[in-house]
Design a protein around this motif. Structure first.
Motif, mmCIF file in Angstrom:
data_model
loop_
_atom_site.group_PDB
_atom_site.id
_atom_site.type_symbol
_atom_site.label_atom_id
_atom_site.label_comp_id
_atom_site.label_asym_id
_atom_site.label_seq_id
_atom_site.Cartn_x
_atom_site.Cartn_y
_atom_site.Cartn_z
ATOM 1 N N THR A 298 0.825 -1.213 0.000
ATOM 2 C CA THR A 298 0.000 0.000 0.000
ATOM 3 C C THR A 298 0.858 1.261 0.000
ATOM 4 N N ASN A 299 1.955 1.239 0.734
ATOM 5 C CA ASN A 299 2.824 2.413 0.766
ATOM 6 C C ASN A 299 3.502 2.639 -0.581
ATOM 7 N N THR A 300 3.877 1.550 -1.254
ATOM 8 C CA THR A 300 4.476 1.680 -2.584
ATOM 9 C C THR A 300 3.490 2.299 -3.559
ATOM 10 N N LEU A 301 2.255 1.833 -3.529
ATOM 11 C CA LEU A 301 1.232 2.381 -4.414
ATOM 12 C C LEU A 301 0.978 3.855 -4.106
ATOM 13 N N SER A 302 0.985 4.205 -2.831
ATOM 14 C CA SER A 302 0.785 5.602 -2.427
ATOM 15 C C SER A 302 1.911 6.497 -2.932
ATOM 16 N N ILE A 303 3.150 6.018 -2.823
ATOM 17 C CA ILE A 303 4.301 6.811 -3.275
ATOM 18 C C ILE A 303 4.267 7.000 -4.784
ATOM 19 N N LEU A 304 3.949 5.938 -5.522
ATOM 20 C CA LEU A 304 3.853 6.053 -6.981
ATOM 21 C C LEU A 304 2.783 7.068 -7.375
ATOM 22 N N ALA A 305 1.692 7.093 -6.652
ATOM 23 C CA ALA A 305 0.632 8.066 -6.942
ATOM 24 C C ALA A 305 1.122 9.491 -6.727
ATOM 25 N N SER A 306 1.851 9.722 -5.651
ATOM 26 C CA SER A 306 2.352 11.077 -5.381
ATOM 27 C C SER A 306 3.379 11.491 -6.429
ATOM 28 N N LEU A 307 4.214 10.554 -6.882
ATOM 29 C CA LEU A 307 5.171 10.872 -7.938
ATOM 30 C C LEU A 307 4.464 11.172 -9.249
ATOM 31 N N GLY A 308 3.375 10.471 -9.519
ATOM 32 C CA GLY A 308 2.598 10.761 -10.725
ATOM 33 C C GLY A 308 2.043 12.164 -10.714
ATOM 34 N N VAL A 309 1.522 12.595 -9.564
ATOM 35 C CA VAL A 309 1.012 13.966 -9.445
ATOM 36 C C VAL A 309 2.151 14.971 -9.604
ATOM 37 N N LEU A 310 3.339 14.643 -9.069
ATOM 38 C CA LEU A 310 4.503 15.522 -9.204
ATOM 39 C C LEU A 310 4.869 15.710 -10.674
ATOM 40 N N VAL A 311 4.887 14.623 -11.448
ATOM 41 C CA VAL A 311 5.197 14.710 -12.878
ATOM 42 C C VAL A 311 4.170 15.574 -13.587
ATOM 43 N N TRP A 312 2.905 15.352 -13.301
ATOM 44 C CA TRP A 312 1.828 16.120 -13.938
ATOM 45 C C TRP A 312 1.962 17.607 -13.624
ATOM 46 N N ALA A 313 2.309 17.936 -12.387
ATOM 47 C CA ALA A 313 2.364 19.333 -11.959
ATOM 48 C C ALA A 313 3.621 20.045 -12.434
ATOM 49 N N PHE A 314 4.795 19.401 -12.286
ATOM 50 C CA PHE A 314 6.065 20.087 -12.543
ATOM 51 C C PHE A 314 6.661 19.768 -13.907
ATOM 52 N N GLN A 315 6.740 18.496 -14.261
ATOM 53 C CA GLN A 315 7.319 18.172 -15.569
ATOM 54 C C GLN A 315 6.406 18.640 -16.695
ATOM 55 N N ASP A 316 5.115 18.351 -16.571
ATOM 56 C CA ASP A 316 4.168 18.786 -17.590
ATOM 57 C C ASP A 316 3.814 20.264 -17.458
#
Length: 747
Positions: free
Chosen positions: A588-606
């Motif tokens: 569950t923690n791994t899935l949570s971290i991947l989700a937060s990294l996905g939001v980071l990519v959407w916000a900053f990289q994109d």
């Protein structure tokens, strides 16, 4: 082990004033050393700034060779704009400045196109002339062997004199303007921005955190306890960082990162301890219908409450600190020095945060005593009483969180599948994550040194550094012949003529792109490195550093992840006696971290949140931010996992069924988890309010990780999965059960 925490609580409760005085001295010393420094050097004077490197990597070796081969000292450049170099009498107008600059002790040369024979018409003047014909450069070089003090004095004098030049030329060029830039000025500007962002973050975070805690505890007195711990933790963290700078290089942004972590953890732990103390105190003084809170201080209720708090919440804090420390310690497995520095600093800060929660906060609770069992002044305000009663109640087992758990438990499969689906959707942008090592782009637009670099790149191609540089152990003839092969590579726009640098030759390779860390530059580096050469060569530059850093992460990631996973599984097993719960926590923690990294990519990289958060996207995520966010987010997720599991395990051991233990455990810990999460999000958001992009990325990613973990994971996914698993939550093979009986970490 079970008696350690009650004994510590008893010791602190019997010597509260001494404990507070010791922490007061440590706090003053920590702030004093960080701000005033040792022998005049403050913490911000001692931190380093530069592109993160990997010891022993090709790009690092090449940079070291270039630095060692330099035959000149540092230089300072004035970029003049709005002036035609062919203006009559312009050279004569510069004579006073040339003379004053040449007279500065330590100056080796003053170079400008007007001082050359034939002036701007001289072919040698081309690199110093703006391509649009509306400006030129004045470069001042220092002698190479100046001492540190003499060099600093010379640089300061040169900078001051160069800044006066535009004003002296306005009679001939009314629109002239100038920007003074240099490598050391870039470093200073980044360091100053780090210090400013740290102040901004604290000014934003601390007041809002105090308001949240007032709502949680129903008064200022209880809210002040975690805040006192937070202030002491910041001081201890800054003092520890200063000491660390004498042992290893510490990058400037590390100061903000670990300060954020220490501030958040100390408030988290303080919340847990204060809340449990108030619960234990009410349990002892409410038997009289409220009169107990007015009984004499010497009846032992306060000391008993402190002991019980330390036996439960104190143990949880220590256990949580160990899990966070394990997650951060995983960074020590990596080769990049910046990750090792973050790990070392992070471990020190976690230690300080836990120490304040286990000693300073209990001491303050002892001094406050029974007053924490009474209603605060705010509760007497009409309308506020009802809000505080709902937010700060610690005496009832039924409430909003138990009701939420009951609803989850009615349809656990649907909740589990829905929560997982949301997390997977949020994580999808991770698939296109682009890792970068940015340079001047980390500074906000409009800063002086960013304008300086932009001006060089735009109008002075000959004076700007190429995106890719090759350091060759070759002769000029050999390098020149090989340069023709470089020019034929895909993505290469041009290759600068080879120039000698000590015993080496330097070739500047300019990719067909303006982005020094983009895909084109990265592909060019890979092509150059793959190209056979009749001599030894090293490829350096931003793209080369990115490749080496990413490769270093990939090389050690399996080791780091394995160590963290095994240690976490072991600790959670010793806490719960189960092998199912630790495995579920990892997933569950791994899935949570991947989700937060996905939001980071959407916000900053994109770049979707450029306008809202006030930054310009660099086109990727800073490479070391990935490792840092994974480590810190995992640690914080385990922090909240421990908070919840400690209560559920306590209730289960006392005879409650698993579903009841989950429901009651969520009620008793949910308020603390949610409140701690709200405060730590405020802390991280305060640092998003700063200007450095790397700090924004870290603060944003960790804030998102905490929001996701404290809501979707902790309030929905964990209760749902524990309800589905029921008695299987506590399963372990018989040999491991015997091991747990012998070495269990118990209350």
């Amino acid at each position: 082990m079970a008696r350690v925490f009650p004994r510590l609580g008893r010791l602190v409760a019997h010597h509260p004033r001494l404990t507070v005085v010791v922490w007061l001295v440590l706090t003053v010393a920590g702030y004093g050393l960080a701000v005033l420094g040792v022998q005049g050097e403050t913490l911000f004077d001692r931190v380093a700034t530069g592109a993160p490197g990997v010891a022993g990597a090709e790009s690092t070796q090449g940079q070291e060779l270039l630095a060692g081969a330099r035959t000149t000292g540092p230089s300072v450049t004035l970029v003049l704009d709005g002036v035609d170099p062919a203006t009559p009498e312009l050279g004569a107008a510069l004579d006073p400045a040339r003379g004053a600059l040449a007279a500065v002790d330590g100056v080796a040369a003053v170079i400008d196109p007007l001082a050359l024979p034939q002036g701007p018409a001289n072919p040698a003047a081309a690199p110093l002339l703006a391509e649009d014909g509306d400006g030129f450069l004045v470069v001042v070089e220092l002698e190479p062997d100046l001492g540190a003090a003499a060099q600093d004095e010379a640089l300061a004098a040169v900078e001051e004199r160069l800044r006066e030049v535009p004003g002296e030329l306005r009679t001939l060029a009314p629109d002239v303007s100038g920007v003074v830039g240099a490598e050391h000025l870039v470093v200073e500007e980044i360091t100053d921005q780090v210090e400013e962002d740290l102040r901004t973050g604290e000014l934003v975070a601390l007041p809002i955190a105090l308001v949240v805690m007032v709502l949680v505890f129903g008064g200022f007195l209880a809210a002040a306890m975690p805040m006192a711990g937070a202030l002491a933790s910041i001081a201890g963290g800054l003092g520890s960082l200063l000491a660390l700078t004498y042992l290893m290089d510490v990058e400037a942004s590390v100061v903000n990162v670990v300060t954020v972590l220490g501030l958040g953890l100390s408030i988290d732990y303080g919340l847990l301890v204060v809340s449990r103390f108030r619960e234990e105190l009410h349990r002892r003084v409410d038997d009289d219908g409220g009169a107990g809170s007015r009984r004499r201080r010497g009846d032992g209720a306060v000391v008993a409450a402190v002991e019980a708090t330390m036996a439960t919440a104190g143990r949880t804090v220590a256990f949580s600190a160990v899990t966070v420390a394990i997650a951060i310690a995983g960074l020590l497995a990596f080769r990049p020095e910046i990750l090792r520095a973050i790990a070392a600093a992070g471990l020190l800060v976690v230690l300080v945060a836990a120490a304040t929660a286990l000693t300073l906060v209990p001491a303050l609770l002892t001094l406050a005593g029974r007053r924490l069992a009474r209603e605060g002044v705010l509760a007497r305000i009409p309308g506020v009483r009802r809000v505080l009663a709902r937010a700060s109640d610690v005496r009832h087992d039924e409430g909003a969180f138990s009701a939420l758990a009951a609803r989850v438990q009615r349809r656990p499969w649907w909740v589990m599948l829905g929560a997982c689906a949301v997390l997977v959707v949020l994580a999808l942008p991770v698939l296109r994550m682009d890792l970068r090592i940015s340079g001047i782009e980390l500074l906000p637009s409009g800063t002086t040194q960013r304008e300086y670099v932009a001006a060089l790149e735009e109008d002075y191609a000959g004076a700007s550094a190429p995106a890719v540089t090759v350091v060759a152990a070759a002769s000029l003839e050999e390098a020149g012949a090989w340069a023709q092969e470089l020019a034929s590579l895909d993505g290469v726009a041009s290759v600068d003529p080879p120039t000698p640098s000590g015993s080496y030759v330097v070739l500047g390779v300019r990719p067909d792109s303006d982005d020094p860390g983009g895909d084109v530059a990265v592909d060019v580096v890979r092509e150059v490195r793959a190209l056979d050469a009749p001599f030894e060569r090293w490829v350096v530059g931003q793209a080369a550093s990115q490749i080496d850093f990413t490769d270093a992460l990939a090389e050690r990631a399996p080791l780091a992840l394995t160590v963290v996973a095994v240690a976490t599984l072991l600790l959670l097993f010793l806490m719960t006696g189960s092998v199912v719960i630790p495995l579920k926590a990892l997933l569950t923690n791994t899935l949570s971290i991947l989700a937060s990294l996905g939001v980071l990519v959407w916000a900053f990289q994109d770049g979707h949140l450029e306008g809202l958060l006030g930054f310009t996207s660099t086109g990727g995520i800073e490479t070391y931010v990935l490792a840092l966010v994974v480590a810190f987010a995992f640690g914080l997720a385990m922090d909240y996992e421990v908070f919840l599991l400690a209560r559920v395990k306590e209730l289960h051991d006392s005879g409650h069924r698993t579903d009841e233990a989950v429901r009651l455990g969520l009620q008793r810990s949910g308020r603390i988890i949610t409140s701690a999460a709200a405060i730590i999000v405020v802390v991280f958001a305060g640092f998003v309010a700063g200007e450095l992009v790397v700090i924004k990325q870290v603060g944003f990613a960790l804030a998102v990780a905490v929001v996701i973990d404290a809501t979707i994971v902790r309030l929905l996914l964990v209760p749902a999965t524990m309800t589905i698993l029921d008695r299987a939550n506590w399963w372990a093979p018989r040999p491991l059960r015997r091991l747990h009986e012998r070495f269990a970490i118990l209350h």
